[in-house]
Scaffold this active site. Structure first.
Site, PDB file in Angstrom:
ATOM      1  N   ASP A  30      68.321   1.411   8.381  1.00 27.15           N
ATOM      2  CA  ASP A  30      68.503   0.502   9.513  1.00 27.15           C
ATOM      3  C   ASP A  30      69.182  -0.759   8.966  1.00 27.15           C
ATOM      4  O   ASP A  30      69.017  -1.074   7.782  1.00 27.15           O
ATOM      5  CB  ASP A  30      67.139   0.137  10.135  1.00 27.15           C
ATOM      6  CG  ASP A  30      67.278  -0.537  11.490  1.00 27.15           C
ATOM      7  OD1 ASP A  30      67.086   0.143  12.522  1.00 27.15           O
ATOM      8  OD2 ASP A  30      67.603  -1.750  11.523  1.00 27.15           O
ATOM      9  N   GLY A 122      59.239   7.943  26.465  1.00 24.68           N
ATOM     10  CA  GLY A 122      59.099   6.497  26.351  1.00 24.68           C
ATOM     11  C   GLY A 122      58.172   6.099  25.230  1.00 24.68           C
ATOM     12  O   GLY A 122      58.128   6.741  24.171  1.00 24.68           O
ATOM     13  N   LYS A 187      69.233  15.315  30.552  1.00 26.90           N
ATOM     14  CA  LYS A 187      68.437  14.089  30.494  1.00 26.90           C
ATOM     15  C   LYS A 187      68.882  13.096  31.578  1.00 26.90           C
ATOM     16  O   LYS A 187      68.059  12.417  32.194  1.00 26.90           O
ATOM     17  CB  LYS A 187      68.570  13.447  29.106  1.00 26.90           C
ATOM     18  CG  LYS A 187      67.918  12.067  28.955  1.00 26.90           C
ATOM     19  CD  LYS A 187      66.433  12.089  29.301  1.00 26.90           C
ATOM     20  CE  LYS A 187      65.684  10.852  28.837  1.00 26.90           C
ATOM     21  NZ  LYS A 187      66.314   9.578  29.020  1.00 26.90           N
ATOM     22  N   GLU A 194      63.812  10.813  38.205  1.00 27.87           N
ATOM     23  CA  GLU A 194      62.798   9.776  37.942  1.00 27.87           C
ATOM     24  C   GLU A 194      62.971   8.597  38.912  1.00 27.87           C
ATOM     25  O   GLU A 194      61.993   8.110  39.486  1.00 27.87           O
ATOM     26  CB  GLU A 194      62.956   9.330  36.483  1.00 27.87           C
ATOM     27  CG  GLU A 194      62.109   8.181  36.033  1.00 27.87           C
ATOM     28  CD  GLU A 194      62.605   7.667  34.663  1.00 27.87           C
ATOM     29  OE1 GLU A 194      62.666   8.472  33.708  1.00 27.87           O
ATOM     30  OE2 GLU A 194      62.950   6.474  34.566  1.00 27.87           O
TER      31      GLU A 194
END
Lengths: 344, 344, 344, 344
Positions: A30, A122, A187, A194
């Site tokens: 990262d 999530g 997705k 959703e």
């Protein structure tokens, strides 16, 4: 197996944790060294640069990117320059599937496989597992199967023997949906659904909230439509209790309802929120796909447009309506301040 | 405790079974003697007439009606004439809550309590338990608590200690929502939400079905909008597998999705259906309540109106649009037969 | 002034006629020689090839293309190869404004001005004049002013002195809306509004058509929602007369209503139409622009989606709804044939 | 002929003026004596009470009520008590047609004819004439023909010979639509269409307003959907000029557009309005009629619901959406204040 993870935000870091717990070897990178250090402390192998990251991956390499959609493309390009034919790059972010389709074609020329993974779950994914919708070439997807199997929720659901391989992994929570792009396509539609579901609950609960309208004093003027039968609107509904009871045996029970019931138990008036609802790209992309293919989506679009309205974007249209009403009927606008009073 | 059940259709009969299993004493009546006999064989006490039914109930009597909405009112009136102050009549059908409010006031004058119960769970209720939304006077509802507790799903869900009595029973699957009418009001909104959720899934799945639009030959004429980017619509989606994978860890998991996945496993093309979607009254009533109280319901209404369209009710409007297009632009209608071909 | 017109279909040919009548010199070309000959007979100068067409235009040349959107791009490229810096090409077709923006940039490099003109007026333009929405560089648009002034309806409307040049030409029926692309952008939104208005009339008239619902026999079954108050639906409305009366003094008078009234006078039952409503690209593009910019368009999108439904594209979604209803409630679909009977 | 007018607000008073100018004799009454005096000064006969009003009407009497819907019913009852068989009472207000149907039946028993008239034209009716939609018994409507002919716009439109009596008067701007109630039914649908048309213009103009979105700085954060192609949103549209040009030769020209163009000329930013759009009952009633009869009205309902949202009534639903987003994804709401900045 070994996997590289680049992008150690909340999603990426939690995925590494789940993979480590599943016995996999993780090389992590990262731009924030602290994020790397945190996972090294939990057993991952850290990398200090993208070059170092690529070098630490055993050939044929598997590198998973978990980055914001806006910077995924450029990072894929940089990483691909450090990789060799037979390697595979996985995009697990919230990319637009168009970009995946284009990028896969570009990398295919270099002999690199490009796999896109839409992930749902999530902040709960670490614990519950992630629902994975996967697009990419067969061989690459098959090679990554142990990774997908670990990230996905697994077989705690009492499923029957599957009649196809697709159904088998689907029951474990991951699915190879088609060539690259198919993962994010599925997705994207998932998120469109959703939006629609969320709006269905929200509109219904809003009616329940208004069920005591007959008890309230109402302005009596030409600009306020009267409530015709106040005797039928005398109910003070316990929002938290209703959302709770619906969880048990009703047709509309769902995980979103579970979360809604929790939220309403803590704050039935939702006083902690202002009502500005953001939308990420997936809802918009879903509508564009529907428009391209001529599929009617009145419900999904209504859900997206209501979010735009909550963001204040209907303002000019609303002013124009008031201007027209004044022009033909001499109607003066009621002040907005009345609204606030009415809404409480 | 003892309860009378009148109306032994699928719902009423199954409720009696669940009550008998829970140790309650059931007096049953139906205009069809065979329905009565079947339950007598399972342990219920049968009645041969409404008079007999009323006579067999121990005072203060509890009589539950499980009848079609259209004949509930007249049966309540007949039964009430046979009952005494302190008795309670329960309407467990799909009544319009307006009728409950009116009827309760009428029966109050006679000292009879009127309780309305909205039940969700459909054909699965016998096994899973029924989600019960209850309206009525406190004392009557409290007296019926053992009945509700047996009919409802009960405490198989891992719930925390409830902070109120409402939340406590809600966790068991039943809730006293308010005075008479409140039960069917909450059930009505439940169904409105159900319509919206169903439509969200259906529209999303319809987009997935169209994801291979770029593979198909498309008419090239002035009356057909072209597909702008066929390269992005090359996916053959496995509908059953996608609906299955969404059940595991995704944000849109729900009981309706469980049923959808089952249906698609058996018939992915849904060849057994023609696409005419009925609507019962609750969706319409939900919209009327929203209109009365000024609550915006773009999603719930779109779901209801799409059902009207599926019933053929947009026909005249569609013809008028074609007539206008011909009038200003000379556009001729494409024949409907083309549509069929396109849809397959 | 001199202008070249390429593409002599209904729109292009009528524009030439209006320009000739206005005293302009027209060089005309079409791949169909008969179309050229017809206009030569009315005073135009014919061309036998694109090269001939380009050669006959006085420098700096003005060439107007009136072609289907699908072939406009390639023809502009061919023509541009025959033109010189300072020339101007006008695209008067139904192009996507994105293509105009891109093409203008490409031609700018060659010193050729590219002007896009959205035209409204349909088959009535020859007689009424065309409403012109124009995008392009100032100098090119200014040079074409005499052409626009002739094609537009002109000043038969009793307008007051305009406070700006834009308002002045707008009152004559043409407007320079901005740089290239702005013309088709404004035309696109015009068509989006058109869809919404048409749907508003069609839905309203459909309610009027149903105003006698209370006189009809209605199926009495669990799959048919009853008509609650038949006494309020006893009106046999004269559709043609109502659309006519609304033309005179009502708030909803419009040109579309004028056409609707004419159509209903000739065929009140609209028996000549099947109800399959095509959509051209503009409605879809309008929605995409709204989605890109986050502008809520619930009405315009509902109008477009209803057209998709009329084309049969909701079929799979509708089947899925029926499948869900069967799964949770055991509801069997009503046959579609019932619908037809009901609709008449 | 003689007519009584009760209710001398803006509508009633202007109607009296138009009738006096047309040579009719008007007896006028209002609870405000100044309103009576004003019209007496212009030639009307004043009344000091309802009794006086009734007494001054020559038998068989014609009394027109132009009162707010909320008080029409009680005034009709009072007046009917003073009238005799053969008299006619006209309700010209904005009543719900259900009330007309009920009232007509009640007055029929007394031998009094009840006529309902829906009037459109707003503040412009005095000058342009009123579009009249009439319901009532044949003989009563026929008797009132001279009154209707004077109030209506009349024959300034170039119409062809009508093929029926209905079409003949429709061309003059008034129409006998059916039995009592039919007038307000048609007027109700008229207003429903009006809502849809207004919203179509408002949404379209809102897109035009956003056509320069690509020039603006946009928040870059996870809660803001990016603008994918800013190069296509670089237009600063002159709203007043566009609405003006559309009036001339376009498909969407209308009287509402005329008014819109005027409003935008005076205030293109519509700074004088706050965006709270009232709705009167007709839009709601239109939806209820559509729901009763099973007619799909996605466009008309979207228009009504957007008004509800502008009134602040989506607030609780929007908060619930934010609460769900936080629950599953940890998304924090963007403050509302950002919205305001964005909208300007």
């Amino acid at each position: 197996m070994q996997i590289g993870m680049m992008g150690l935000g909340r999603m990426g870091a939690n995925m590494v944790r789940r993979l480590l717990k599943g016995g996999h070897e993780c090389v992590v990178f990262d731009i924030n060294p602290a994020s790397v250090a945190a996972l090294v402390a939990e057993g991952a192998t850290g990398a200090t640069s993208m070059e170092d990251f690529a070098a630490k991956l055993t050939k044929p390499a598997c590198a998973w990117l978990m980055l914001p959609a806006a910077i995924t493309g450029q990072n894929v390009d940089k990483l691909a320059a450090l990789m060799a034919p037979g390697d595979v790059i996985i995009d697990g972010g919230n990319s637009y599937y168009h970009d995946d389709v284009d990028k896969a074609e570009q990398l295919r020329a270099k002999g690199i496989d490009y796999v896109d993974v839409g992930t749902s779950g999530g902040v709960w994914g670490l614990e519950r597992g992630y629902c994975l919708m996967i697009g990419g070439p067969d061989n690459a997807v098959r090679r990554l199967d142990p990774i997908f199997a670990t990230l996905a929720p697994g077989s705690n659901a009492p499923d029957t023997a599957a009649s196809s391989e697709a159904l088998h992994t689907a029951q474990l929570g991951y699915l190879h949906c088609g060539p690259t792009g198919a993962g994010h396509f599925v997705k994207m539609v998932h998120n469109g659904i959703e939006y629609g579901m969320m709006a269905a609950y929200a509109e219904g609960m809003n009616i329940l909230k208004a069920a005591n309208a007959g008890k309230k004093t109402r302005d009596v003027d030409a600009e306020t439509s009267p409530l015709p039968t106040p005797q039928y609107y005398q109910f003070d509904i316990d929002m938290a209790a209703v959302s709770e009871v619906w969880r048990h045996g009703s047709v509309i029970s769902s995980w979103l309802l579970d979360l809604t019931a929790d939220a309403l138990k803590q704050d039935p008036e939702l006083a902690g929120y202002g009502g500005r609802v953001s939308d990420s790209g997936e809802g918009r992309w879903t509508l564009k796909a529907a428009i391209d293919t001529g599929v009617p989506t009145p419900v999904l679009s209504s859900a997206v447009f209501q979010r735009f309205s909550s963001q204040g974007e209907s303002l000019y249209a609303d002013k124009l309506l008031s201007a027209m009403r004044f022009a033909f009927g001499g109607h003066h606008e009621k002040p907005k301040s009345d609204t606030g009073a009415k809404a409480t």
